[in-house]
Design an enzyme around this catalytic site. Structure first.
Site, PDB file in Angstrom:
ATOM      1  N   SER A  40       0.865  -1.246   0.040  1.00 28.58           N
ATOM      2  CA  SER A  40      -0.085   0.190   0.061  1.00 28.58           C
ATOM      3  C   SER A  40       0.843   1.123  -0.088  1.00 28.58           C
ATOM      4  O   SER A  40       0.401   2.273  -0.307  1.00 28.58           O
ATOM      5  CB  SER A  40      -0.838   0.021   1.182  1.00 28.58           C
ATOM      6  OG  SER A  40      -0.212   0.187   2.322  1.00 28.58           O
ATOM      7  N   LYS A  80       0.982   4.657   6.636  1.00 29.41           N
ATOM      8  CA  LYS A  80       0.274   5.844   5.593  1.00 29.41           C
ATOM      9  C   LYS A  80       0.917   6.987   5.644  1.00 29.41           C
ATOM     10  O   LYS A  80       1.751   7.207   6.584  1.00 29.41           O
ATOM     11  CB  LYS A  80      -1.273   5.796   5.727  1.00 29.41           C
ATOM     12  CG  LYS A  80      -2.238   4.612   5.736  1.00 29.41           C
ATOM     13  CD  LYS A  80      -2.107   3.755   4.786  1.00 29.41           C
ATOM     14  CE  LYS A  80      -2.581   2.535   4.809  1.00 29.41           C
ATOM     15  NZ  LYS A  80      -2.313   1.526   3.727  1.00 29.41           N
TER      16      LYS A  80
END
Length: 247
Positions: free
Chosen positions: A58, A131
């Site tokens: 990701s 993230k």
């Protein structure tokens, strides 16, 4: 005739006792050093630096699967976070699927537990996410403008770190127009179309926001493999023109 330079039996007994005492003192000193080292390692892992591995793509191409990163736990507990920081945080609830139980032999489990205790392993990496921080508390974050860019407080940002599929221009899979609440942040993966991030979790009770008290810290460096060792940047030039907004 007796040679007085030769040790008597009592001398040999005393010498043996002294040797045993010396051995015990040495063992005690080694044990104390080991305990202190483990305590220091535990305190460093708990309050300063912690290791995590990357289980998914990701954050490609910034982070690759099976990379190991060192996380600075002094942010945000002591020092504030900045837009662009790569952050590690606990699942706010429902972002990750339930991890299936992994069968391990007792020896391997004990070794991993010990290494996790001192910060050299990261057995709970599957319960955390990594993230990039896009919106701080009070920020108005929108996707997307006519050029497919995210805007923060009305300023469009050009993100050189993101990966988009061929033919896609929007910097997120789903549209959003949010103001980040107090005590929360808005985060997105660099691999935008393969990331369970804030934009993908707007329908959950937390509306895609990550509580600051869920943030473990800022990822500072890729520590493994050696060939990928590098400091992680927050790309200050990307957010330089963004005006601050009060919460």
């Amino acid at each position: 005739m007796t040679d007085e330079t030769l040790p008597t039996r009592s001398d040999r007994v005393a010498g043996g006792a002294r040797g045993r005492r010396s051995g015990l003192l040495f063992a005690r000193d080694v044990l104390v050093v080991v305990v202190i080292a483990l305590l220091v390692a535990f305190l460093v892992k708990t309050f300063v630096v912690r290791s995590f591995y990357i289980p998914s793509g990701s954050m490609e191409n910034t982070l690759q699967i099976n990379d190991k990163i060192l996380v600075n736990e002094l942010q945000p507990s002591v020092f504030p976070l900045s837009r662009g920081d790569v952050v590690v945080f606990r699942d706010p609830g429902g972002w990750l699927p339930k991890s299936p139980p992994v069968a391990r032999n007792p020896l391997a489990q004990a070794a991993d537990t010990a290494l996790t205790f001192v910060g050299l392993s990261a057995s709970d990496s599957d319960d955390h996410l990594v993230k990039r921080l896009i919106g701080l508390p009070g920020d108005h974050v929108v996707c997307c403008d006519a050029s497919g860019r995210i805007t923060v407080n009305g300023t469009a940002i050009v993100e050189p770190y993101i990966v988009l599929p061929p033919g896609q221009k929007n910097a997120a899979t789903l549209a959003f127009d949010v103001t980040v609440p107090k005590g929360r942040i808005w985060v997105m993966g660099d691999n935008r179309y393969d990331s369970q991030d804030s934009s993908r979790n707007q329908a959950l009770p937390g509306h895609g926001f990550v509580p600051l008290d869920h943030v473990v810290g800022r990822a500072a460096v890729i520590s493994w493999p050696v060939g990928r060792w590098t400091w992680l940047t927050d790309y200050p030039e990307v957010f330089r023109g963004v005006e601050e907004k009060k919460e």
